[in-house]
Structure formats: structure tokens, C-alpha cells
Design a protein around this motif. Structure first.
Motif, PDB file in Angstrom:
ATOM      1  N   VAL A   1      -8.239  -0.364  46.911  1.00 53.21           N
ATOM      2  CA  VAL A   1      -7.002  -0.198  47.978  1.00 53.21           C
ATOM      3  C   VAL A   1      -7.039   1.026  48.745  1.00 53.21           C
ATOM      4  N   LEU A   2      -7.050   0.836  50.080  1.00 57.04           N
ATOM      5  CA  LEU A   2      -7.172   1.819  51.296  1.00 57.04           C
ATOM      6  C   LEU A   2      -5.633   2.173  51.455  1.00 57.04           C
ATOM      7  N   VAL A   3      -5.437   3.473  51.641  1.00 56.18           N
ATOM      8  CA  VAL A   3      -4.024   3.854  51.987  1.00 56.18           C
ATOM      9  C   VAL A   3      -4.118   4.876  52.947  1.00 56.18           C
ATOM     10  N   PRO A   4      -4.346   4.594  54.305  1.00 55.64           N
ATOM     11  CA  PRO A   4      -4.425   5.661  55.390  1.00 55.64           C
ATOM     12  C   PRO A   4      -3.036   6.401  55.685  1.00 55.64           C
ATOM     13  N   ALA A   5      -3.104   7.829  55.747  1.00 61.76           N
ATOM     14  CA  ALA A   5      -2.024   8.661  55.615  1.00 61.76           C
ATOM     15  C   ALA A   5      -2.126   9.607  56.389  1.00 61.76           C
ATOM     16  N   TYR A   6      -1.268   9.928  57.254  1.00 66.83           N
ATOM     17  CA  TYR A   6      -0.642  10.805  58.320  1.00 66.83           C
ATOM     18  C   TYR A   6       0.555  11.409  58.164  1.00 66.83           C
ATOM     19  N   ASN A   7       0.738  12.632  57.634  1.00 65.02           N
ATOM     20  CA  ASN A   7       2.005  13.280  57.335  1.00 65.02           C
ATOM     21  C   ASN A   7       2.926  12.245  56.357  1.00 65.02           C
TER      22      ASN A   7
ATOM     23  N   ILE B   1      -8.052  -1.973  40.185  1.00 62.51           N
ATOM     24  CA  ILE B   1      -8.197  -1.381  41.277  1.00 62.51           C
ATOM     25  C   ILE B   1      -8.676  -0.171  41.477  1.00 62.51           C
ATOM     26  N   GLU B   2      -9.099   0.507  42.508  1.00 60.42           N
ATOM     27  CA  GLU B   2      -9.299   1.805  42.610  1.00 60.42           C
ATOM     28  C   GLU B   2      -8.461   2.178  43.940  1.00 60.42           C
ATOM     29  N   VAL B   3      -8.049   3.180  44.201  1.00 61.43           N
ATOM     30  CA  VAL B   3      -6.998   3.653  45.271  1.00 61.43           C
ATOM     31  C   VAL B   3      -7.874   4.793  46.116  1.00 61.43           C
ATOM     32  N   ILE B   4      -7.988   4.546  47.339  1.00 62.12           N
ATOM     33  CA  ILE B   4      -8.466   5.474  48.205  1.00 62.12           C
ATOM     34  C   ILE B   4      -7.492   6.089  49.193  1.00 62.12           C
ATOM     35  N   VAL B   5      -6.921   7.116  49.053  1.00 58.06           N
ATOM     36  CA  VAL B   5      -5.973   7.589  50.045  1.00 58.06           C
ATOM     37  C   VAL B   5      -6.927   8.571  51.209  1.00 58.06           C
ATOM     38  N   ILE B   6      -6.994   7.956  52.461  1.00 60.23           N
ATOM     39  CA  ILE B   6      -7.461   8.696  53.363  1.00 60.23           C
ATOM     40  C   ILE B   6      -6.643   9.446  54.339  1.00 60.23           C
ATOM     41  N   ASP B   7      -6.618  10.834  54.059  1.00 55.24           N
ATOM     42  CA  ASP B   7      -5.585  11.684  54.714  1.00 55.24           C
ATOM     43  C   ASP B   7      -6.299  11.963  56.080  1.00 55.24           C
ATOM     44  N   ASP B   8      -5.489  11.616  57.192  1.00 58.72           N
ATOM     45  CA  ASP B   8      -6.033  11.475  58.545  1.00 58.72           C
ATOM     46  C   ASP B   8      -5.594  13.126  59.400  1.00 58.72           C
ATOM     47  N   GLY B   9      -5.765  14.051  58.664  1.00 66.98           N
ATOM     48  CA  GLY B   9      -5.411  15.257  59.243  1.00 66.98           C
ATOM     49  C   GLY B   9      -4.045  15.705  58.983  1.00 66.98           C
TER      50      GLY B   9
END
Length: 729
Positions: free
Chosen positions: A362-368, A387-395
Motif C-alpha cells: 500500500v503506497l501513501v504519497p504524502a506532502y505535509n 499488507i506492507e505500508v510505504i509512506v513516501i514523504d515528498d519533501g
């Protein structure tokens, strides 16, 4: 310590002026122009400022005897009333109320055939609409007289209104034929003997304005349609008397008038009568004078404006017919295909294929996303599917990544990157994912425990490359949220059922969607070519031959915009991004094979229902307003209520399918009136941005973090935060 600027200096400093952006100014100008065109049409068609009252006869003791017993031509220009009669064996044919596009050309044809001339007393409203007929009258040697602009009974009007009627009538004549005229016939006039104390002062005033009043002494009464021979009998003068004969070339069915005219002229010519214009019969100077300079330009501008309003209204009527057909077709398809979809997927023995039990990334793109990310991740921890959870912190600059790391949850990883935008974040997540099935969601969305499991079951069919989930509005307690809730349940989810059956799903929602890693790899991953990366990737999946389906039980709860400005920004990006995606994948229309199905079916439907139909939908409300003001009011209201009833039926069925309470549908009528206008302006703004080659940046929406876990309390705190990501670079 630095000194503060003086008050005078502060006053003299130039202030930065706030300018309305062109993309907002142009839609506003278009709306104003459309309303102006409709108002002008209402005015020209006697729907504004028209007065159809008619005075009953009055006494005539104030009318000079020589007028009552005189001829039908009355001249009061010198202040003294005099009258004239037409010489013997002279007939002046006069036609009132035109020009008419159907009957005036036929009357002119008969006159030309018989080498006869006439006087046409035109109304300004008709002359403005059909200037070519006025030009033809003049070119063929006929005489023009005024018959006011809107055909009111002048005995009921003020001098100011009389002047206005004359001026507007002359303006239309100047624009149509470049002339002025000194001949005038009052509406509802008859014989000179019928002049009374109410009409005589009007005649005197008309003379003071430089006009000769022309009534009649032989009335064919053709407006009664008594039959061809009866019209001829009534129009035939006694003996060899000269006459001014009243007929009509407009105002209804004039077929009897045209038929009678041909016989009438021939018979009277055989008796030695000649058919001349009024001034020719009286051996007087022409009633026409040429108009030039500014007066001519004003007249032409007026006629051009009226022509524009006529053409605009014609286009709007066609547009209304198109949108009516689209609305009925769309709702019909939605209802029919949604029923088929629901029956198919809700059968007890329905299976996509073997149950899917393999783990999911599970991909969670995150910005602020500091306000929402914790509840988003915790909702995933309740999942009943591995599931595996991947939080992609976009700066992020608000500590989003740190919040997730401090939670210390198993199977949750944080991947950090410099701000590069959502597509890049998702591609980074795919590269770091361990599993073949990829679920994508937004950082402000929460899943139910069964969402992931329901979302990946369609992958039991090897032909399925992507799955759309059921996005639902969590903050639906306010009016704007309630309207979006109706839109999500009715528009998005009924649409997805329809597109699923047609196998041309246009969009996997960013809030809840699933993909095969192999399918993503084949189409090149998420692209930043458009602002609607979810629509772009879905269309790419179709073109690569994959099936895209809808999983109704894969529910995700998201926070919708809570202000008009936020909603505007979001939908502006959506609509513009959809246009970009349609243009990017336009070649799908000519592609063949299974991958071409989307181009043959899906792309045209998306263009019709997501771009054209919303752009034309406000026509329903524009014509509702027009009908309420100008009529026919009852038919207009019934037609609008009919369209609303269709929408209510569709909405009620959609709510029933989603097991939603019907109470929110109370706001549906208001949504159709207000919300539709907002979506129209947004879409028009998107069109203008596209046509002018503008580049739309990512819009930053501010959220409250008010959507909590399903069935749980909202997240604490209401501090607002930015939602959308920065543009790449």
C-alpha cells in the motif's frame, strides 16, 4: 533603530492592484455576454418592455371635423391638421407588422410578378431580426413606413415612450437599409373617422416629430382569415375611388393574404387601377432620406447586435437540445447498466477468479500531511488482508515522515525524497514495494478493515490490470460537503458501474485504487504529463489491453473541500487534467484490436459526459430563468422539474445501491441550481486555459483533518494544512 516612513510617503507609495486573472475574467465575460444576448433577444421579441394593452373607443369631440371626414393621410407637421385622399384609380397597398421571414418574401414575389408597388409599415423588432427583407423592399421600389418598435397602443404611452418607439424603429431601419422615413402608422389604427380624443393627441404629437400619419380607408381584414374571395371583396374600393388598402404580411398565417393578393392585383389592374407607393400616388417627394455617418453606424451596430443575439440564442437552443439528449442518455445508460452491474457482482456465486490472498503493498504519497497521516496509517493497520505500508514523504516540511516513524508500527516503512510531485512519489513507492499488487491511496484518506481485501479480489481475473475503489465523502455534514457526497455517490459511482459494464473505466481514483506491478511497468508507471495522473494512467492501462474494473465494497473515506475556493481549485485541476489526458490519448480513437475499445467507446463517452455535458448543463437553468421571466412559465417549470425528477430517480437508486441514507438528497434541487453553475464556470475556465495554451500549477487545498476512522470519532484538532503537492521542479 530604523525610522518609520512618513504618512505622506506611505500615501504616495504605489499600491499593488489586484487584477482578476484572465482565466477567471473570460468566463465571467462569457456569462455576462450570454445574459446580455438573451436580454436583447427578449427585448426584440417583445418579451421585455412590451405593452399589449389596447384602449377602448372614446368620444371624438376634440378631433377636428375635417380630420374625421377627411382622407387617410393626416399631416400635422405644421401644427394644423390637414388630410389627403388618394386620387381615383390609384391603389396604395399597405402591409403591417412585418417583415416576416415566411410571408413577406411571398408578398414581395407577388408584387414583383405583377409590377406593383406598396408601402410596408415595419416594426423595429422585426426589421432588426430580418434586415435583408427590408433591404429587398427598398431595392424593389417599395416604400417603408414606421409601425413603432414593439407595437404598443400609443394612446396609453407617455411622450417619452412614444419618442423611444420612433427612435428605435428608425434605428432599425437605418441599420437595415440605410434610410429614414417620414411615414408612420400607429398600431391598432383604423379609419380616420375612428379617430378619438385619445388617439388624436398622439397624431398631433407624431406630426410635431416630423411624421405623416397614414391610416386606411379600405380594410381587407385579412387577419381574420375569412377566405381568399372575401379578402378580395373587402379590399376592393367602390367605383373608381382611390384607396389605401390595409393588409398584413406578418402576425400569423398569411397564406390567404398571399393567395388573394395575386388575384386582387390582376383584377384591379384589368379595371384600370395602378398600384403605386403613397408618395408616388400623391405626386409628393419621396418619404425616404439617406442616413450616413454616425447614425448609419449606430443602426448597423444595432442590427449586428440583434443578429448576434438571434444566432446565439439559436446556438443555445441547439445546445439545450443536445444537453437534454445527453442528460437523458447518460441517466438512462447509468440506470440500465448500473442495474446490470449490481446484479452481476452481487450474485451469491459471483467470483472474479480464485480468491486473492497474496500480500499487497500500500503506497501513501504524502506532502505535509501531519494532520491526517497518523489516522491514515492506523486505518491500514486494521486491514484484514496482509499488507506492507510505504509512506513516501515528498519533501514535507511539517514533520510528516517523523510522525510515521515515531509510530513504530510493523510493516510500515517511510521513504523520503525531495519534493518532486505525486507521480514521482508513487513511482518511488512502486520501486520500493515488495509485492506484485500495488494499492495507492491519498495521505488524507482512511480505509475500512476490508477495503484492501475487497480492492484486490478482481485480480483473480488475469485480464484485470487495475481496480477502482469506492471513494466516499467523510465530511458531509455541511452543505458543500453534502453536495459533493451526492456527486460522489450518484455521479462517480454510478458512472463507474456504467463504465465497468462498457469496459472503458476512465479513472482510477487517487484515493483508492489498485494496480498490477507488471501492468504499471508496461505502461511506464505514473506520468507527470498531466495534472490528472489517475486518469492518465487509467487510459494508458486501457490502451495496453488491460481491463479496469470497479470494486463497490472497497470503500475509502476522504475529506472533500469545505469552501467554494477550495472546491474551485480542486475541480479546476481535475477538469483541466482530464482534458490533458483526453488529448494525450487521442490516438486511441484510431487504434484497433481489444486496446482500441477504449478509443471507440470510452474516449467519446468521457468527452461527452465529462467535458461537453457539464459545459452545456447550465443551459437548463439559463432557460429556466429565461422562461420564468419571459414565458412560457408553466411549460418551462414543468420541463425543469422533469429533468430534476430524472436526476432524483438516479440519485435515489445510487444511494440505495450504496446503502446511504436518503436525507442528503433534500439538498439535491439546490445543488442542481448552484453547484452546476460553479462546475460550469470551472470547466469553461479550463477550456480557456487549454485554448490559450496556459499552464495550470498544482493547487494547494487546505484540509481540516476532520475525517476519522470509519465508525470512529474525527481526528482531534482543526488546524488547516496544505493538501496538494507542489509542481515538479
Amino acid at each position: 533603530m530604523a525610522s518609520r516612513p512618513s504618512r505622506r510617503a506611505r500615501k504616495s507609495a504605489p499600491r499593488a492592484r489586484r487584477r482578476l486573472p484572465m482565466r477567471q475574467l473570460l468566463p465571467s465575460l462569457v456569462l455576462v455576454a450570454l445574459m446580455a444576448m438573451l436580454m436583447l433577444r427578449g427585448y426584440v421579441h417583445n418579451e421585455i418592455l412590451a405593452d399589449h394593452r389596447v384602449q377602448p373607443p372614446a368620444s371624438a369631440d376634440q378631433v377636428p371635423k375635417e380630420i374625421l371626414e377627411g382622407g387617410p393621410v393626416i399631416d400635422t407637421r405644421s401644427g394644423q391638421g390637414t388630410s389627403l385622399k388618394v386620387p381615383d384609380r390609384e391603389l396604395v397597398l399597405t402591409f403591417d407588422d412585418g417583415p416576416d421571414p415566411t410571408w413577406t418574401p411571398k408578398v414581395l414575389d407577388v408584387l414583383r410578378k405583377n409590377d406593383a408597388h406598396a408601402v410596408f409599415f415595419i416594426t423595429g423588432s422585426m426589421a432588426s431580426r430580418y434586415p435583408d427583407l427590408v433591404r429587398r423592399m427598398v431595392a424593389e421600389g417599395h416604400e417603408i413606413g414606421l409601425h413603432t418598435f414593439n407595437h404598443p397602443d400609443l394612446s396609453l404611452q407617455s411622450k417619452k415612450r412614444i419618442d423611444w418607439e420612433l427612435t428605435q424603429n428608425q434605428l432599425a431601419l437605418a441599420g437595415a437599409a440605410g434610410i429614414r422615413t417620414s411615414l408612420f402608422r400607429p398600431p391598432y389604427s383604423s379609419f380616420a373617422a375612428d379617430m378619438d380624443n385619445r388617439t388624436w393627441p398622439v397624431t398631433e404629437y407624431i406630426g410635431s416629430r416630423g411624421y405623416i400619419t397614414v391610416v386606411t380607408n379600405t380594410d381587407s381584414q385579412d387577419w381574420q382569415r375569412p377566405g381568399v374571395e372575401e379578402i378580395i371583396r373587402r379590399a376592393t374600393p367602390k367605383g373608381d375611388d382611390g384607396a389605401i388598402v390595409l393588409m398584413h404580411d406578418s402576425g400569423g398565417d398569411r397564406s390567404q393574404t398571399v393567395a388573394a393578393l395575386d388575384r386582387y392585383i390582376g383584377r384591379l389592374q384589368d379595371r384600370g387601377y395602378e398600384f403605386h407607393t403613397l408618395t408616388a400616388a400623391l405626386k409628393a417627394p419621396s418619404a425616404h432620406t439617406a442616413v450616413a455617418g454616425m447614425d448609419r453606424l449606430k443602426g448597423q451596430a444595432w442590427v449586428y447586435a440583434v443578429q448576434a443575439s438571434e444566432h446565439t440564442t439559436g446556438v443555445l437552443v441547439v445546445g439545450l437540445a443536445v444537453i437534454g439528449a445527453l442528460v437523458i442518455a447518460r441517466f438512462g445508460l447509468m440506470l440500465l447498466l448500473s442495474v446490470l452491474h449490481a446484479r452481476r457482482v452481487r450474485r451469491p456465486n459471483f467470483r472474479w477468479g480464485p480468491p486473492v490472498t497474496e500480500p499487497v503493498s500500500v503506497l501513501v504519497p504524502a506532502y505535509n500531511e501531519a494532520k491526517c497521516i497518523e489516522q491514515t496509517v492506523r486505518s491500514l493497520m486494521e486491514s484484514d488482508h496482509p499488507i506492507e505500508v510505504i509512506v513516501i514523504d515528498d519533501g514535507s516540511s511539517d514533520g510528516t515522515a517523523r510522525i510515521v516513524e515515531n509510530m513504530g508500527l510493523p510493516n510500515v516503512r517511510v521513504v523520503r525524497q525531495l519534493n518532486a510531485g505525486k507521480p514521482a512519489a508513487l513511482n518511488r513507492g512502486v520501486a520500493n514495494a515488495r509485492h506484485n499488487l500495488i494499492v495507492m491511496m491519498d495521505g488524507d484518506t482512511v480505509f475500512e478493515p476490508s477495503t484492501v481485501r475487497e480492492l484486490v479480489q478482481p485480480f483473480g481475473d488475469a485480464r484485470v490490470g487495475a481496480v477502482a475503489g469506492n471513494a466516499k465523502v467523510g465530511n458531509r455534514d455541511r452543505l458543500i460537503g453534502s453536495w459533493q457526497h451526492i456527486e460522489y455517490v450518484m455521479g462517480f459511482n454510478l458512472d463507474r458501474r456504467m463504465y465497468d459494464v462498457l469496459r472503458c473505466m476512465p479513472t482510477i481514483p487517487g484515493a483508492v485504487g489498485a494496480f498490477r506491478r507488471s501492468a504499471l511497468k508496461r505502461v511506464g508507471g505514473m506520468s507527470d504529463d498531466t495534472l490528472a495522473e489517475d486518469t492518465d494512467i487509467t487510459m494508458a492501462m486501457h490502451r495496453d489491453g488491460w481491463r479496469v474494473v470497479y470494486a463497490e465494497n472497497a470503500r475509502a473515506w476522504t475529506e472533500a473541500p469545505e469552501t467554494v475556493q477550495q472546491l474551485w481549485s480542486q475541480r479546476y485541476r481535475w477538469s483541466y487534467g482530464t482534458m490533458q489526458a483526453i488529448w494525450k490519448h487521442r490516438r486511441a480513437v484510431i487504434e484497433r484490436g481489444p486496446s482500441g475499445r477504449f478509443g471507440r467507446v470510452g474516449l467519446p463517452l468521457v468527452s461527452l459526459f465529462m467535458v461537453l455535458a457539464p459545459l452545456l448543463a447550465p443551459l437548463i437553468d439559463i432557460f429556466l430563468l429565461y422562461g420564468l421571466v419571459f414565458g412560457p412559465t408553466e411549460k418551462t417549470i414543468l420541463a425543469w422539474l422533469g429533468v430534476l425528477a430524472i436526476q432524483v430517480v438516479c440519485a435515489a437508486y445510487a444511494f440505495r445501491l450504496d446503502k446511504e441514507p436518503m436525507t442528503h438528497l433534500i439538498s439535491l434541487p439546490l445543488q442542481q441550481i448552484l453547484y452546476r453553475q460553479l462546475m460550469y464556470v470551472v470547466l469553461l475556465q479550463s477550456w480557456i486555459t487549454a485554448l490559450t495554451g496556459g499552464r495550470l500549477r498544482w493547487q494547494k487545498l487546505r484540509r481540516t483533518g476532520a475525517v476519522g476512522l470509519p465508525g470512529g470519532a474525527p481526528a482531534a484538532g482543526t488546524q488547516q494544512r496544505p493538501q496538494e503537492r507542489k509542481p515538479v521542479g
